[in-house]
Design a protein around this motif. Structure first.
Motif, PDB file in Angstrom:
ATOM      1  N   THR A   1       0.773  -1.118   0.045  1.00  0.00           N
ATOM      2  CA  THR A   1      -0.115   0.026   0.015  1.00  0.00           C
ATOM      3  C   THR A   1       0.814   1.368   0.075  1.00  0.00           C
ATOM      4  OG1 THR A   1       0.001   0.036   2.263  1.00  0.00           O
ATOM      5  CG2 THR A   1      -2.011  -1.106   1.018  1.00  0.00           C
TER       6      THR A   1
ATOM      7  N   ASP B   1       2.750   1.158  -8.646  1.00  0.00           N
ATOM      8  CA  ASP B   1       3.700   0.544  -7.693  1.00  0.00           C
ATOM      9  C   ASP B   1       3.754  -1.015  -7.134  1.00  0.00           C
ATOM     10  OD1 ASP B   1       5.056   2.765  -7.965  1.00  0.00           O
ATOM     11  OD2 ASP B   1       4.984   3.595  -6.045  1.00  0.00           O
ATOM     12  N   PRO B   2       2.400  -1.266  -6.649  1.00  0.00           N
ATOM     13  CA  PRO B   2       2.013  -2.363  -6.049  1.00  0.00           C
ATOM     14  C   PRO B   2       2.067  -3.573  -6.939  1.00  0.00           C
ATOM     15  CG  PRO B   2       0.370  -0.836  -5.561  1.00  0.00           C
ATOM     16  CD  PRO B   2       0.930  -0.283  -6.526  1.00  0.00           C
TER      17      PRO B   2
ATOM     18  N   GLY C   1       5.492  -1.070  -4.166  1.00  0.00           N
ATOM     19  CA  GLY C   1       4.229  -0.764  -3.128  1.00  0.00           C
ATOM     20  C   GLY C   1       4.368  -1.244  -1.635  1.00  0.00           C
TER      21      GLY C   1
END
Length: 214
Positions: A160, A166-167, A179
């Protein structure tokens, strides 16, 4: 013609209306005593980004803010390019998130298109985050700095931290995604070092060439 180096206490506009991007740049600039204010905070309009490259869009944003605020402006045009998708979404990285931006949907779209290509093995899911920084002067001068970080796209997304895609992006040499990384680990930048993220790598060049070292 060159742009004079920046010194502690200097102020410049970050050509963005994205609070996440402003926060990330403020973290990068913190050690140098430079003050960043966003184009959004100044009430400047967002220019139309109709370039076909990161460099074109970076220049468009930087020059719009430099002229609008009559001060030095720094822009960042960044995105993710997926090899199996012929480099998409690329300069349209944010557009894939729709309006208002929903990067959960954007990541799902990337995943769906990869599956449609039969790209399930890690070797078929290579991608790179790209960042182009443009520092623009109100008189029209500018300079560009480019950074790139390569990796693979995982599914389902993990973590998160960060923002955007990013994740689902796992940089080469790591077993966690952007992430799942703290800002310090994601950037992992220090004077004389390259850094990890695409933005940190572009920023390392910017620091070396554009910031006065005390």
């Amino acid at each position: 013609m060159t742009i004079p180096k920046l010194r502690r206490g200097d102020r410049l506009v970050l050509a963005t209306h994205n609070a996440g991007k402003l926060k990330e740049f403020q973290e990068l600039f913190a050690p140098f005593g430079l003050e960043l204010i966003s184009a959004g905070d100044l009430g400047l309009p967002e220019p139309e980004e109709n370039g076909t490259t990161f460099a074109e869009n970076a220049r468009t944003k930087a020059h719009a803010s430099a002229k609008g605020a009559n001060m030095l402006a720094l822009s960042d045009d960044s995105g993710i390019s997926v090899d199996a998708l012929d480099g998409q979404p690329g300069v349209y990285t944010a557009d894939w998130a729709g309006v208002p931006r929903n990067f959960t949907n954007a990541m799902q779209r990337v995943q769906d298109e990869l599956l449609a290509k039969g790209a399930t093995a890690p070797a078929d899911r290579t991608a790179a985050f790209n960042a182009t920084l443009c520092l623009a002067h109100p008189d029209g001068r500018d300079v560009l700095y480019v950074g790139k970080c390569e990796g693979i796209l995982i599914w389902p997304p993990r973590g998160t931290q960060g923002h955007g895609y990013d994740p689902m992006f796992q940089p080469n040499g790591y077993d966690i995604t952007f992430g799942e990384m703290s800002p310090e680990q994601k950037h992992s930048w220090s004077p004389g070092e390259q850094g990890l993220s695409h933005r940190a790598r572009a920023f390392a060049q910017f620091v070396e060439n554009q910031i006065e070292q005390s």
